[in-house]
Motif scaffolding. Structure first.
Motif, PDB file in Angstrom:
ATOM      1  N   PHE A 219       0.832  -1.199   0.000  1.00 51.22           N
ATOM      2  CA  PHE A 219       0.000   0.000   0.000  1.00 51.22           C
ATOM      3  C   PHE A 219       0.869   1.253   0.000  1.00 51.22           C
ATOM      4  N   ALA A 220       1.903   1.264   0.848  1.00 51.62           N
ATOM      5  CA  ALA A 220       2.754   2.446   0.998  1.00 51.62           C
ATOM      6  C   ALA A 220       3.477   2.778  -0.298  1.00 51.62           C
ATOM      7  N   VAL A 221       4.038   1.783  -0.959  1.00 56.55           N
ATOM      8  CA  VAL A 221       4.781   2.029  -2.192  1.00 56.55           C
ATOM      9  C   VAL A 221       3.873   2.654  -3.245  1.00 56.55           C
ATOM     10  N   LYS A 222       2.654   2.152  -3.368  1.00 57.26           N
ATOM     11  CA  LYS A 222       1.739   2.685  -4.377  1.00 57.26           C
ATOM     12  C   LYS A 222       1.349   4.130  -4.090  1.00 57.26           C
ATOM     13  N   VAL A 223       0.868   4.395  -2.866  1.00 59.96           N
ATOM     14  CA  VAL A 223       0.324   5.732  -2.602  1.00 59.96           C
ATOM     15  C   VAL A 223       1.415   6.793  -2.489  1.00 59.96           C
ATOM     16  N   LEU A 224       2.616   6.422  -2.028  1.00 62.77           N
ATOM     17  CA  LEU A 224       3.698   7.409  -1.963  1.00 62.77           C
ATOM     18  C   LEU A 224       4.110   7.852  -3.361  1.00 62.77           C
ATOM     19  N   GLY A 225       4.167   6.914  -4.281  1.00 64.03           N
ATOM     20  CA  GLY A 225       4.459   7.287  -5.655  1.00 64.03           C
ATOM     21  C   GLY A 225       3.361   8.135  -6.258  1.00 64.03           C
ATOM     22  N   LEU A 229       3.592  12.299  -7.413  1.00 61.60           N
ATOM     23  CA  LEU A 229       3.269  12.726  -8.778  1.00 61.60           C
ATOM     24  C   LEU A 229       2.110  13.712  -8.783  1.00 61.60           C
ATOM     25  N   GLU A 230       1.190  13.548  -7.849  1.00 60.58           N
ATOM     26  CA  GLU A 230       0.043  14.450  -7.764  1.00 60.58           C
ATOM     27  C   GLU A 230       0.468  15.883  -7.452  1.00 60.58           C
ATOM     28  N   VAL A 231       1.349  16.063  -6.456  1.00 61.79           N
ATOM     29  CA  VAL A 231       1.757  17.437  -6.115  1.00 61.79           C
ATOM     30  C   VAL A 231       2.656  18.032  -7.201  1.00 61.79           C
ATOM     31  N   LEU A 232       3.433  17.189  -7.860  1.00 67.42           N
ATOM     32  CA  LEU A 232       4.237  17.690  -8.975  1.00 67.42           C
ATOM     33  C   LEU A 232       3.339  18.193 -10.097  1.00 67.42           C
ATOM     34  N   GLU A 233       2.289  17.449 -10.386  1.00 69.48           N
ATOM     35  CA  GLU A 233       1.354  17.867 -11.433  1.00 69.48           C
ATOM     36  C   GLU A 233       0.664  19.175 -11.058  1.00 69.48           C
ATOM     37  N   GLN A 234       0.272  19.312  -9.788  1.00 72.19           N
ATOM     38  CA  GLN A 234      -0.348  20.554  -9.328  1.00 72.19           C
ATOM     39  C   GLN A 234       0.554  21.752  -9.592  1.00 72.19           C
ATOM     40  N   ALA A 235       1.846  21.574  -9.352  1.00 71.46           N
ATOM     41  CA  ALA A 235       2.797  22.674  -9.481  1.00 71.46           C
ATOM     42  C   ALA A 235       3.359  22.814 -10.892  1.00 71.46           C
ATOM     43  N   GLY A 236       2.975  21.922 -11.797  1.00 74.84           N
ATOM     44  CA  GLY A 236       3.528  21.962 -13.143  1.00 74.84           C
ATOM     45  C   GLY A 236       5.001  21.653 -13.167  1.00 74.84           C
ATOM     46  N   VAL A 292      19.039  19.880   6.635  1.00 68.34           N
ATOM     47  CA  VAL A 292      19.272  21.328   6.636  1.00 68.34           C
ATOM     48  C   VAL A 292      20.546  21.655   7.397  1.00 68.34           C
ATOM     49  N   ARG A 293      20.714  21.033   8.555  1.00 68.19           N
ATOM     50  CA  ARG A 293      21.859  21.362   9.406  1.00 68.19           C
ATOM     51  C   ARG A 293      23.174  20.795   8.889  1.00 68.19           C
ATOM     52  N   ASP A 294      23.121  19.704   8.115  1.00 61.85           N
ATOM     53  CA  ASP A 294      24.386  19.193   7.575  1.00 61.85           C
ATOM     54  C   ASP A 294      24.717  19.793   6.204  1.00 61.85           C
ATOM     55  N   GLY A 295      23.864  20.725   5.748  1.00 67.26           N
ATOM     56  CA  GLY A 295      24.180  21.484   4.545  1.00 67.26           C
ATOM     57  C   GLY A 295      23.719  20.891   3.243  1.00 67.26           C
ATOM     58  N   ARG A 296      23.001  19.779   3.276  1.00 72.10           N
ATOM     59  CA  ARG A 296      22.515  19.220   2.012  1.00 72.10           C
ATOM     60  C   ARG A 296      21.365  20.042   1.438  1.00 72.10           C
ATOM     61  N   ILE A 297      20.379  20.369   2.279  1.00 77.22           N
ATOM     62  CA  ILE A 297      19.264  21.188   1.823  1.00 77.22           C
ATOM     63  C   ILE A 297      19.601  22.656   2.033  1.00 77.22           C
ATOM     64  N   LEU A 298      19.561  23.405   0.938  1.00 79.64           N
ATOM     65  CA  LEU A 298      19.916  24.824   0.960  1.00 79.64           C
ATOM     66  C   LEU A 298      18.716  25.653   0.522  1.00 79.64           C
ATOM     67  N   HIS A 299      18.744  26.943   0.839  1.00 82.88           N
ATOM     68  CA  HIS A 299      17.677  27.837   0.418  1.00 82.88           C
ATOM     69  C   HIS A 299      17.568  27.817  -1.103  1.00 82.88           C
ATOM     70  N   GLY A 300      16.337  27.677  -1.561  1.00 87.32           N
ATOM     71  CA  GLY A 300      16.083  27.599  -2.998  1.00 87.32           C
ATOM     72  C   GLY A 300      15.925  26.183  -3.502  1.00 87.32           C
ATOM     73  N   HIS A 301      16.329  25.184  -2.720  1.00 85.11           N
ATOM     74  CA  HIS A 301      16.146  23.800  -3.136  1.00 85.11           C
ATOM     75  C   HIS A 301      14.660  23.441  -3.127  1.00 85.11           C
ATOM     76  N   ARG A 302      14.280  22.614  -4.084  1.00 86.28           N
ATOM     77  CA  ARG A 302      12.897  22.135  -4.163  1.00 86.28           C
ATOM     78  C   ARG A 302      12.823  20.752  -3.511  1.00 86.28           C
ATOM     79  N   VAL A 303      11.864  20.579  -2.621  1.00 89.62           N
ATOM     80  CA  VAL A 303      11.800  19.386  -1.770  1.00 89.62           C
ATOM     81  C   VAL A 303      10.384  18.825  -1.768  1.00 89.62           C
ATOM     82  N   ILE A 304      10.277  17.503  -1.830  1.00 92.26           N
ATOM     83  CA  ILE A 304       9.000  16.822  -1.605  1.00 92.26           C
ATOM     84  C   ILE A 304       9.057  16.155  -0.237  1.00 92.26           C
TER      85      ILE A 304
END
Length: 321
Positions: A219-225, A229-236, A292-304
């Motif tokens: 169930f988890a694998v299906k709905v997470l995928g 995709l749903e929020v990506l489609e919303q945002a184009g 965020v604290r280890d520096g991987r996620i930076l301002h301007g990065h797009r995240v799901i």
């Protein structure tokens, strides 16, 4: 146009890391190889006997407020996602409000959507901010799942840990949260639940977490995928335009299958399941704060951010950090 952006993150893990071998030494019928092979989990943190969800939330919230550069009294909305509250009532959010010393009368309430709870809470907070009714929300996921585990059931007790993660969400002229989607289907409640209830001062039914692992995985694998995709489609937007994927940290195989479905390499997936285990509503904000604290996620990065939990509930948020 009013948007909602994450201004600060924070997290807290109680005690020291408890390894799979530590659980074996405590009498759990398992082995490090068995747990790692099936789940990817190597350690987790367990709250002390006197620690509650609001205690964990308090430290994570303080760190998020500090990171946002604001004061506690600047918060005008508190939402805590938890399935393991301190009390039947009042809410853990109200208790957290008191511990933070916030006396401005702001609304404070809990959201119960199990492992999707943080995504639910973040989405609700964003609606408040977008409406103009609130300017700065504290959104927390906090859990002490060790309290609802049957330590004789190796199929579940090795999976979970305790912890808390928090964000401060602020009104902004710059886009932050770009899309969100929430879903639920109660017909699947039987494959993951805690079927106990309180009646007449007694717990009736089974007070421990019970799970059909194979059914939950499928169930988890299906709905997470689907929901990503749903929020990506919303945002184009396309998966290739996403810098980081932060799924609910339940099982490394679920993370790998979700990334594959989206055509993303695991190098773009934030994974903490190996060191935290499944911390339910706390897992996404814990992973977010770490990255965020280890520096991987930076301002301007797009995240799901995306989660799936008992109920069944599931949801996702696409944001620019």
């Amino acid at each position: 146009m009013i948007y909602a952006r994450i201004a600060g993150t924070g997290s807290y893990l109680p005690g020291t890391a408890v390894s799979n071998n530590d659980l074996v030494a405590r009498g759990v019928d398992t082995s490090d190889d068995w747990v790692v092979e099936r789940t990817g989990i190597r350690t987790r943190h367990l709250a002390e006997a006197g620690q509650s969800a609001s205690d964990l939330a308090f430290i994570a919230a303080q760190r998020a407020i500090d990171a946002a550069g604001c004061a506690a009294d600047d918060i005008d909305l508190i939402i805590v996602a938890t399935s393991t509250p301190d009390y039947i009532f009042p809410s853990t959010a109200a208790l957290l409000q008191a511990k933070l010393g916030i006396r401005n009368g702001c609304p404070a309430f809990d959201v119960q959507a199990v492992c999707s709870g943080f995504v639910y809470a973040l989405t609700v907070a964003e609606k408040f901010i977008r409406s103009g009714s609130n300017k700065r929300a504290l959104v927390v996921g906090a859990e002490v799942f060790s309290r609802i585990l049957d330590w004789s059931d190796r199929g579940t007790c090795v999976l979970f840990g305790d912890g808390a993660g928090a964000v401060v969400l602020e009104a902004s002229e710059m886009p932050g949260i770009r899309a969100s989607a929430l879903h639920a289907d109660g017909s699947h409640h039987g494959i993951l639940n805690v079927p106990g209830a309180v009646c007449g001062g007694q717990v009736t039914g089974d007070p421990f977490l019970r799970m059909d692992g194979q059914a939950v995985f499928k169930f988890a694998v299906k709905v997470l995928g689907d929901v990503a995709l749903e929020v990506l489609e919303q945002a184009g937007a396309l998966p290739a335009q996403v810098d980081w994927l932060i799924p609910h940290q339940a099982n490394i195989r679920i993370l790998q299958a979700t990334a594959k479905r989206l055509g993303m390499s695991m190098e773009r997936v934030i994974s903490t399941v190996d060191r935290h285990g499944n911390t339910s509503a706390a897992s996404i904000p814990l992973a977010l704060d770490l990255a965020v604290r280890d520096g991987r996620i930076l301002h301007g990065h797009r995240v799901i951010l995306e989660g799936v939990g008992g109920g069944f509930t599931w949801g996702a948020v696409l944001l620019d950090f």
